[in-house]
Scaffold this motif. Sequence first.
Motif, PDB file in Angstrom:
ATOM      1  N   GLU A   1      36.383-103.295 -64.278  1.00 38.00           N
ATOM      2  CA  GLU A   1      37.084-104.290 -64.920  1.00 38.00           C
ATOM      3  C   GLU A   1      37.722-103.541 -66.557  1.00 38.00           C
ATOM      4  N   SER A   2      36.524-102.813 -67.103  1.00 36.99           N
ATOM      5  CA  SER A   2      36.713-102.347 -68.376  1.00 36.99           C
ATOM      6  C   SER A   2      36.099-101.011 -68.598  1.00 36.99           C
ATOM      7  N   PHE A   3      36.504-100.130 -69.422  1.00 39.72           N
ATOM      8  CA  PHE A   3      35.948 -98.905 -69.730  1.00 39.72           C
ATOM      9  C   PHE A   3      35.830 -98.484 -71.268  1.00 39.72           C
ATOM     10  N   ASP A   4      34.865 -98.255 -71.598  1.00 42.10           N
ATOM     11  CA  ASP A   4      34.909 -97.830 -73.230  1.00 42.10           C
ATOM     12  C   ASP A   4      35.521 -99.031 -73.925  1.00 42.10           C
ATOM     13  N   GLU A   5      35.011-100.156 -73.721  1.00 43.45           N
ATOM     14  CA  GLU A   5      35.402-101.256 -74.689  1.00 43.45           C
ATOM     15  C   GLU A   5      36.858-101.979 -74.141  1.00 43.45           C
ATOM     16  N   SER A   6      37.451-101.583 -73.497  1.00 44.00           N
ATOM     17  CA  SER A   6      38.773-101.971 -73.145  1.00 44.00           C
ATOM     18  C   SER A   6      39.302-102.033 -71.742  1.00 44.00           C
ATOM     19  N   THR A   7      40.124-103.072 -71.614  1.00 45.67           N
ATOM     20  CA  THR A   7      40.603-103.283 -70.140  1.00 45.67           C
ATOM     21  C   THR A   7      41.903-102.425 -69.928  1.00 45.67           C
ATOM     22  N   GLN A   8      42.522-101.818 -70.922  1.00 46.71           N
ATOM     23  CA  GLN A   8      43.429-101.045 -70.737  1.00 46.71           C
ATOM     24  C   GLN A   8      43.518 -99.961 -71.839  1.00 46.71           C
ATOM     25  N   HIS A   9      44.004 -98.755 -71.684  1.00 44.23           N
ATOM     26  CA  HIS A   9      44.072 -97.586 -72.675  1.00 44.23           C
ATOM     27  C   HIS A   9      45.397 -97.208 -72.951  1.00 44.23           C
ATOM     28  N   ILE A  10      45.816 -97.037 -74.266  1.00 43.00           N
ATOM     29  CA  ILE A  10      47.221 -96.320 -74.636  1.00 43.00           C
ATOM     30  C   ILE A  10      47.092 -95.125 -74.189  1.00 43.00           C
ATOM     31  N   SER A  11      47.695 -94.526 -73.381  1.00 45.60           N
ATOM     32  CA  SER A  11      47.761 -93.276 -73.069  1.00 45.60           C
ATOM     33  C   SER A  11      48.933 -92.092 -73.425  1.00 45.60           C
ATOM     34  N   TYR A  12      50.196 -92.778 -73.421  1.00 46.57           N
ATOM     35  CA  TYR A  12      51.109 -91.920 -73.969  1.00 46.57           C
ATOM     36  C   TYR A  12      51.989 -92.811 -74.628  1.00 46.57           C
ATOM     37  N   TYR A  13      52.880 -91.968 -75.683  1.00 50.15           N
ATOM     38  CA  TYR A  13      54.083 -92.471 -76.414  1.00 50.15           C
ATOM     39  C   TYR A  13      55.335 -91.780 -75.877  1.00 50.15           C
ATOM     40  N   SER A  14      56.005 -92.495 -75.236  1.00 52.10           N
ATOM     41  CA  SER A  14      57.123 -91.698 -74.887  1.00 52.10           C
ATOM     42  C   SER A  14      58.465 -91.631 -75.673  1.00 52.10           C
ATOM     43  N   THR A  15      58.913 -90.438 -76.132  1.00 54.13           N
ATOM     44  CA  THR A  15      60.075 -90.193 -76.928  1.00 54.13           C
ATOM     45  C   THR A  15      61.188 -89.584 -76.263  1.00 54.13           C
ATOM     46  N   GLY A  16      60.991 -89.207 -75.202  1.00 53.08           N
ATOM     47  CA  GLY A  16      62.064 -88.694 -74.311  1.00 53.08           C
ATOM     48  C   GLY A  16      61.979 -87.227 -74.268  1.00 53.08           C
ATOM     49  N   ASN A  17      61.203 -86.650 -75.211  1.00 53.50           N
ATOM     50  CA  ASN A  17      60.595 -85.158 -75.347  1.00 53.50           C
ATOM     51  C   ASN A  17      59.637 -84.652 -74.271  1.00 53.50           C
ATOM     52  N   ASP A  18      59.974 -83.561 -73.744  1.00 54.40           N
ATOM     53  CA  ASP A  18      59.138 -82.847 -72.536  1.00 54.40           C
ATOM     54  C   ASP A  18      57.681 -82.874 -73.324  1.00 54.40           C
ATOM     55  N   ARG A  19      57.400 -82.481 -74.346  1.00 52.35           N
ATOM     56  CA  ARG A  19      56.013 -82.071 -74.824  1.00 52.35           C
ATOM     57  C   ARG A  19      55.636 -82.959 -75.963  1.00 52.35           C
ATOM     58  N   ILE A  20      54.410 -83.053 -76.422  1.00 50.41           N
ATOM     59  CA  ILE A  20      53.899 -83.871 -77.242  1.00 50.41           C
ATOM     60  C   ILE A  20      54.157 -83.439 -78.560  1.00 50.41           C
ATOM     61  N   ARG A  21      54.518 -84.326 -79.579  1.00 47.56           N
ATOM     62  CA  ARG A  21      54.935 -83.905 -81.026  1.00 47.56           C
ATOM     63  C   ARG A  21      54.327 -84.667 -81.810  1.00 47.56           C
ATOM     64  N   GLN A  22      54.158 -84.340 -82.983  1.00 46.68           N
ATOM     65  CA  GLN A  22      53.369 -84.569 -84.084  1.00 46.68           C
ATOM     66  C   GLN A  22      53.689 -86.265 -84.400  1.00 46.68           C
ATOM     67  N   ASP A  23      54.841 -86.646 -84.268  1.00 45.75           N
ATOM     68  CA  ASP A  23      55.379 -87.905 -84.890  1.00 45.75           C
ATOM     69  C   ASP A  23      55.576 -88.868 -83.661  1.00 45.75           C
ATOM     70  N   ASP A  24      55.117 -88.399 -82.459  1.00 45.21           N
ATOM     71  CA  ASP A  24      55.257 -89.425 -81.249  1.00 45.21           C
ATOM     72  C   ASP A  24      54.700 -90.820 -81.637  1.00 45.21           C
ATOM     73  N   VAL A  25      53.427 -90.833 -82.000  1.00 46.16           N
ATOM     74  CA  VAL A  25      52.708 -92.145 -82.332  1.00 46.16           C
ATOM     75  C   VAL A  25      53.193 -93.080 -83.518  1.00 46.16           C
ATOM     76  N   THR A  26      53.705 -92.363 -84.518  1.00 42.36           N
ATOM     77  CA  THR A  26      54.588 -93.173 -85.647  1.00 42.36           C
ATOM     78  C   THR A  26      55.857 -93.372 -85.312  1.00 42.36           C
TER      79      THR A  26
END
Length: 993
Positions: free
Chosen positions: A591-616
């Motif tokens: 029902e939960s894991f590590d204090e949360s019922t859901q985890h933010i796992s990805y910030y989609s910007t349309g780029n193929d690869r993770i980039r430094q400013d994806d989160v912000t």
Amino acid sequence: MVNSNVIRGGGLIVLAGCYVAVERTFTNSVVNDGKQLQIETIGGGRGSIYNVRIDFAASLALFSQLTQISSFLFPFVNLPSFFSFLKTCTSDSKTLQKLTSVNLADKATTDLKYNFYSIDNPKDYLSGSDANVVEQGPYNLRKYSIAYDVSQGASLLTDATTPDSKGTLEYSTANAYLTLDKDVTATSNLQRTADLSLATGTKVTLPTSKRELATHLSMDDTVTNLSPNYLSFLGAMNDEVNMILSMSCSSEQIANIGVAGKLQCTDSQLGDTASPNCACCMKDDDYTLATSRNTGVPPAYTNCNTYFDDEGPLLSKLSLLASQDGGVAIKSAGELKYDGSGDNFSATTFGQTEIHTALIQSHTVNDLMFGYPSAYLGMVAFRAQMDQAKKSFSSPLSSTELAKRMLTGQVDADLSFKLGNIADYTSKVGSVCFATCLEGECSGNAPERQETSDADKIKLGSIECKPYTSTFETVAKCTAVNAALQLDANAPGYEECVCANGSDEWSSQGCCLAAGQHDGDDLMGEGCLFEVAGVVDPNYAGLDTSIANAIDLGAALQSWIGNEQSTTSSEFMCPAEGTEIDEHEKFGYYESFDESTQHISYYSTGNDRIRQDDVTNTASTEYSSPVTGSSGKYFTPKGLYVKVGTSQISDGIPEKAYPVYVPSAKKSIDFVFEGFRENFKYNKVCGTDTCIVSARMIPNVTAFAFDELEDNGSGLPFSGLQPVGHMSGPATTGRPEYVHEPLFVNGDEALYTQQDNTYADTSDGNGIKIYRPSTSSAPGAFSPTATNYQLVDKAYVDSQSKDLQSHIDIELATGLGARQRMRFGTSYSIWECDPATNDKCKMPVNSKGGNSCYATTGTTTFGALASADKNDLTTLNRNSFTYPCSAANLLTPNVVGGKIVPQYWYEESTIHSTTDEIDLLAKYASDYSKAGLNFLVVFSLAGFVGLFLGFSMLFLCLCFEQDHSFMASGGKPGGNGSTKQSTSAAPSTAVGA
């Protein structure tokens, strides 16, 4: 003569007896035994065999069918009367007992195998060649886990009108590890009390764990690969050039570089947040152009390239710290310097004739697993973020007070890279490493874990002590400072040393300094060590002081509870009672894991690869993955799905996929049936001397495949990968981290070469080649042509997939996860730094074409300049704008970012079901088989008796019932009155004639 009514009556009685015998046998051996077994296997309508009590309770579709059949055949048998609905999720629940057990002698352990990847040619790779990545391992551990802070509460997953108050089990987990590089004896004295809290009792000795590590492997083996925490820090700073400038200038001052009208900051203004309107320095091209236009007189600015002098104080210090951290050498004396002067590098201010980078480091397997100190991050991450820390206070603090707060973790909420309590950690490292230091340098390893019972020292067992050199040096420097100040309290260039933890350890073992000055050198941040987390966990398994040569696991687990942050998880254990309820499908789900019922796992910007400013990035789409799926211990029971008389309780064929939550992937993965084996052989799990059928489930081939309909990043930049780095590591910007199956099983073929550099606007190359030993014995020294090493490609991985994929063996009737082997890998890449999409990446432009990437962006940038500037730069041969190929854009500008470099893969093997449990299920199967055979035997006998009786009665009737009218006829004249005439035209023969 026998009366015909007597014969008929006797026959009917015998037939009725046969009927009753068959019906009773069917009812008892098939219906009731099957019903009772079905009740047990599906948990009395509560989802698990462990929820059943002696007074069984259930009502399921199968029994409804049996009821209908029975009521039709035997109207006097009332099957529903056997059912009663009882609450089974009680304090004596076997489920609860099993999940909360602290009896380490009987409790299931988890065996771990880690295979690491080492870059054999790091300097060549960082210079632009292919990386030769070599697999090492496996390295064996045994994990002991217990639940603590256990409680029960109402579940969020139930639709019951009155939810069971004990529907979900909430707990935190403590772990302890034995390294299986030798035979190990362990003890424990933990007990569980009635209120589910922990207590200590009589100490017991566990069975000896034997050495499993191959003789040619050692926990001291060295692995060379990308540093995940340096990648985290690099992302927080955006890139290497900006990170280096941040050591001296504020973010506003760096942003002012090249902005018209922004004057050069004075020495007192540099790094001062109160001076946001001056420039940190002037770009080399602008500086050279201005000098040329001013008849050789340089402008009143500092050339930014002065910060990049290999022989200057800043880069010399960074190289020294990187070398202490195990950073690889990337430049030797005689090679061109970074400052663009055209001069050759000779030596740093510390006498080093090589430049080291923190990007790729070498560490022991022990350190990689359980954590280690970093001198580089301890000082550099602190100094580079002072600007951020200053801005977090409305009123300015003294530099010493600000440093104290930063170095004790009090300002972490406002930093892009969390420091933690560096001051305290440094002191603890000193307690185990000071003894290894001699004449200004520390070498060797801390004492092993089994040599001490001190929890802090156990946690640091066997770490490499070289990073502590920087701390040890503070003793000599601060002693000299103290001596100078005793002679002259106002001695110029000297300032009292202040330890960030408030101690005076500078005079004994050294400390992390919040203040101090030695001969004009600022000592703030000197000696500070950042705690790098291991890929496994902290390990507190140390010496048992009461038993010789033993490890005290009970104390280890208690140390974990006392020292590590508690993170609560919960599992759904008590679905509502009833028939075919949807929530029964979710029994055993997280029902939960590590204090949360859901985890933010990805910030989609349309780029193929993770980039430094994806989160912000305001254009990013945040993807949250819900915590759902099984932990692997329990699944929805299928119930009794075999014919009566079968020697199994399951047909071994699952009806559906089973979702399993995988923490490293931050999502659940569907496990599907592996399919039928050759000759239709079934997978089995075995008890003491009997095996039963089970189903082997493996990850769906689409688990990490690209999905156009999803924004969760799955399958990017290659199918077979799951980006998880946005929320990983100590930086708010995350790091370029990917989870996948070992050796990229079910991944794109391009993962095994990665030659395409189109995205970096450069020629192909700088790819990845993966090798693994082709023998389980010592493979010898690696070379690409060595026969004992296998070059890994798609065809090879496909041929080995069964040995690389995860699997879970499920006893389907009860839904018990009998055993599992979870196999997943983790990879990293170097941050990209595309100047077309990231303005900060334009800083390290090389106008002489000295870099090899993003030339198209360079041409565009040059073309946008004023005509006069373009003409003058062309005259100076500075008209070929190119950029470094990654965020490591100063020390190693030719390495292409975005390449997926495998770091490790692991196998986590757990046998969830005990031998007793399998024996119980085997007994069920045996009893069910006997019940069916009993019915078949009785049915056969009854059928034989009925058939025999039927024919017998027919013959008896033919022989003894001749006075019946249907055999009557006229007699012969003069014949015996008792002699009858046959109805046949043929004359009959008188009986007894």
